[in-house]
Motif scaffolding. Sequence first.
Motif, PDB file in Angstrom:
ATOM      1  N   LEU A 134      12.572  -2.091  -5.061  1.00  0.00           N
ATOM      2  CA  LEU A 134      12.146  -3.029  -5.008  1.00  0.00           C
ATOM      3  C   LEU A 134      10.863  -2.349  -5.485  1.00  0.00           C
ATOM      4  O   LEU A 134      10.176  -1.414  -5.470  1.00  0.00           O
ATOM      5  CB  LEU A 134      12.005  -3.441  -3.653  1.00  0.00           C
ATOM      6  N   ALA A 135      10.622  -2.872  -7.112  1.00  0.00           N
ATOM      7  CA  ALA A 135       8.975  -2.912  -6.909  1.00  0.00           C
ATOM      8  C   ALA A 135       8.064  -3.718  -6.519  1.00  0.00           C
ATOM      9  O   ALA A 135       8.391  -4.496  -6.496  1.00  0.00           O
ATOM     10  CB  ALA A 135       8.794  -3.548  -9.442  1.00  0.00           C
ATOM     11  N   THR A 136       6.775  -2.994  -6.486  1.00  0.00           N
ATOM     12  CA  THR A 136       5.578  -3.479  -6.036  1.00  0.00           C
ATOM     13  C   THR A 136       4.501  -3.232  -6.973  1.00  0.00           C
ATOM     14  O   THR A 136       4.902  -2.269  -7.304  1.00  0.00           O
ATOM     15  CB  THR A 136       5.452  -3.010  -4.707  1.00  0.00           C
ATOM     16  N   GLU A 137       2.865  -3.127  -6.517  1.00  0.00           N
ATOM     17  CA  GLU A 137       1.930  -3.076  -6.750  1.00  0.00           C
ATOM     18  C   GLU A 137       0.886  -2.732  -5.725  1.00  0.00           C
ATOM     19  O   GLU A 137       1.160  -3.214  -4.767  1.00  0.00           O
ATOM     20  CB  GLU A 137       1.538  -4.389  -7.893  1.00  0.00           C
ATOM     21  N   LYS A 138       0.279  -2.207  -6.290  1.00  0.00           N
ATOM     22  CA  LYS A 138      -0.792  -1.494  -5.458  1.00  0.00           C
ATOM     23  C   LYS A 138      -1.508  -2.371  -5.921  1.00  0.00           C
ATOM     24  O   LYS A 138      -1.875  -2.776  -6.382  1.00  0.00           O
ATOM     25  CB  LYS A 138      -1.416   0.013  -5.647  1.00  0.00           C
ATOM     26  N   PRO A 139      -2.004  -3.138  -3.851  1.00  0.00           N
ATOM     27  CA  PRO A 139      -3.563  -3.769  -4.048  1.00  0.00           C
ATOM     28  C   PRO A 139      -4.777  -3.993  -4.312  1.00  0.00           C
ATOM     29  O   PRO A 139      -4.848  -2.384  -4.510  1.00  0.00           O
ATOM     30  CB  PRO A 139      -3.974  -4.194  -2.312  1.00  0.00           C
ATOM     31  N   ALA A 140      -4.962  -4.824  -5.370  1.00  0.00           N
ATOM     32  CA  ALA A 140      -6.780  -3.574  -5.942  1.00  0.00           C
ATOM     33  C   ALA A 140      -7.722  -3.798  -4.943  1.00  0.00           C
ATOM     34  O   ALA A 140      -8.184  -4.209  -3.353  1.00  0.00           O
ATOM     35  CB  ALA A 140      -8.173  -5.248  -6.237  1.00  0.00           C
ATOM     36  N   GLU A 141      -8.377  -2.140  -4.249  1.00  0.00           N
ATOM     37  CA  GLU A 141      -9.272  -1.883  -3.618  1.00  0.00           C
ATOM     38  C   GLU A 141     -10.655  -2.899  -3.757  1.00  0.00           C
ATOM     39  O   GLU A 141     -11.107  -2.892  -4.737  1.00  0.00           O
ATOM     40  CB  GLU A 141      -9.464  -0.717  -3.815  1.00  0.00           C
ATOM     41  N   VAL A 191       1.078  -1.133   0.180  1.00  0.00           N
ATOM     42  CA  VAL A 191       0.190   0.003  -0.380  1.00  0.00           C
ATOM     43  C   VAL A 191       0.655   1.451  -0.056  1.00  0.00           C
ATOM     44  O   VAL A 191       0.780   2.216  -0.684  1.00  0.00           O
ATOM     45  CB  VAL A 191      -1.272   0.228   1.381  1.00  0.00           C
ATOM     46  N   SER A 192       2.122   1.207   0.515  1.00  0.00           N
ATOM     47  CA  SER A 192       2.688   2.372   0.449  1.00  0.00           C
ATOM     48  C   SER A 192       3.658   2.413  -0.284  1.00  0.00           C
ATOM     49  O   SER A 192       5.548   3.508  -0.091  1.00  0.00           O
ATOM     50  CB  SER A 192       3.447   2.428   1.816  1.00  0.00           C
ATOM     51  N   GLY A 193       3.251   1.755  -1.388  1.00  0.00           N
ATOM     52  CA  GLY A 193       4.783   1.939  -3.098  1.00  0.00           C
ATOM     53  C   GLY A 193       4.584   3.232  -3.396  1.00  0.00           C
ATOM     54  O   GLY A 193       3.842   4.245  -3.370  1.00  0.00           O
ATOM     55  N   ARG A 194       5.571   4.019  -3.366  1.00  0.00           N
ATOM     56  CA  ARG A 194       6.088   5.281  -4.671  1.00  0.00           C
ATOM     57  C   ARG A 194       6.572   4.867  -5.730  1.00  0.00           C
ATOM     58  O   ARG A 194       7.101   4.088  -5.803  1.00  0.00           O
ATOM     59  CB  ARG A 194       6.872   6.286  -3.726  1.00  0.00           C
ATOM     60  N   ALA A 195       5.887   5.547  -6.678  1.00  0.00           N
ATOM     61  CA  ALA A 195       6.177   5.389  -8.025  1.00  0.00           C
ATOM     62  C   ALA A 195       8.307   5.821  -8.127  1.00  0.00           C
ATOM     63  O   ALA A 195       7.821   7.596  -8.815  1.00  0.00           O
ATOM     64  CB  ALA A 195       5.690   5.928  -9.103  1.00  0.00           C
ATOM     65  N   ILE A 196       9.255   5.397  -8.480  1.00  0.00           N
ATOM     66  CA  ILE A 196      10.058   5.971  -8.698  1.00  0.00           C
ATOM     67  C   ILE A 196      10.888   5.105  -9.892  1.00  0.00           C
ATOM     68  O   ILE A 196      10.485   3.802 -10.093  1.00  0.00           O
ATOM     69  CB  ILE A 196      11.417   5.384  -7.674  1.00  0.00           C
TER      70      ILE A 196
END
Length: 135
Positions: free
Chosen positions: A127-134, A50-55
């Motif tokens: 590290l690449a992550t995805e936002k969870p589906a709401e 949830v806390s991921g940022r686009a870099i």
Amino acid sequence: MLRIKTRRRPTVTLPLTALIDIVFLLLIYFLLTSSFINREGLKLDLPKAVSGRAIKAPLTVYVDQKGEIHFQGRKMNGAELLEALAEELSKTPEKKVEIEADRRAPLEAVVSAMDAARLAGAKTLSLATEKPAEP
């Protein structure tokens, strides 16, 4: 002789300028809101955060679910990755490396890729992550 007056029908013209403006605005809106993500062909199931940022990093290392490390379309081991990353990092002013690891990838392979990136001279590692589906 009897003359019949015929009325001229007024010609209706549509103002196309406003219509063209709206079409261009819609086109610009869709271009700005769409995202074009180009994956190298590896099918990775990234972990969710949830806390991921686009870099945006110029160099990306991939770790698949078998623990195999891929960089620039080639499968590599830790030593080969270190050498290839050191060569690429010497060419870029910003020393950023992104690691895209499958969520089922062995931790040892991910740590090996991170270690190789740090030893090669990476200043920023993400590290690449995805936002969870709401829901």
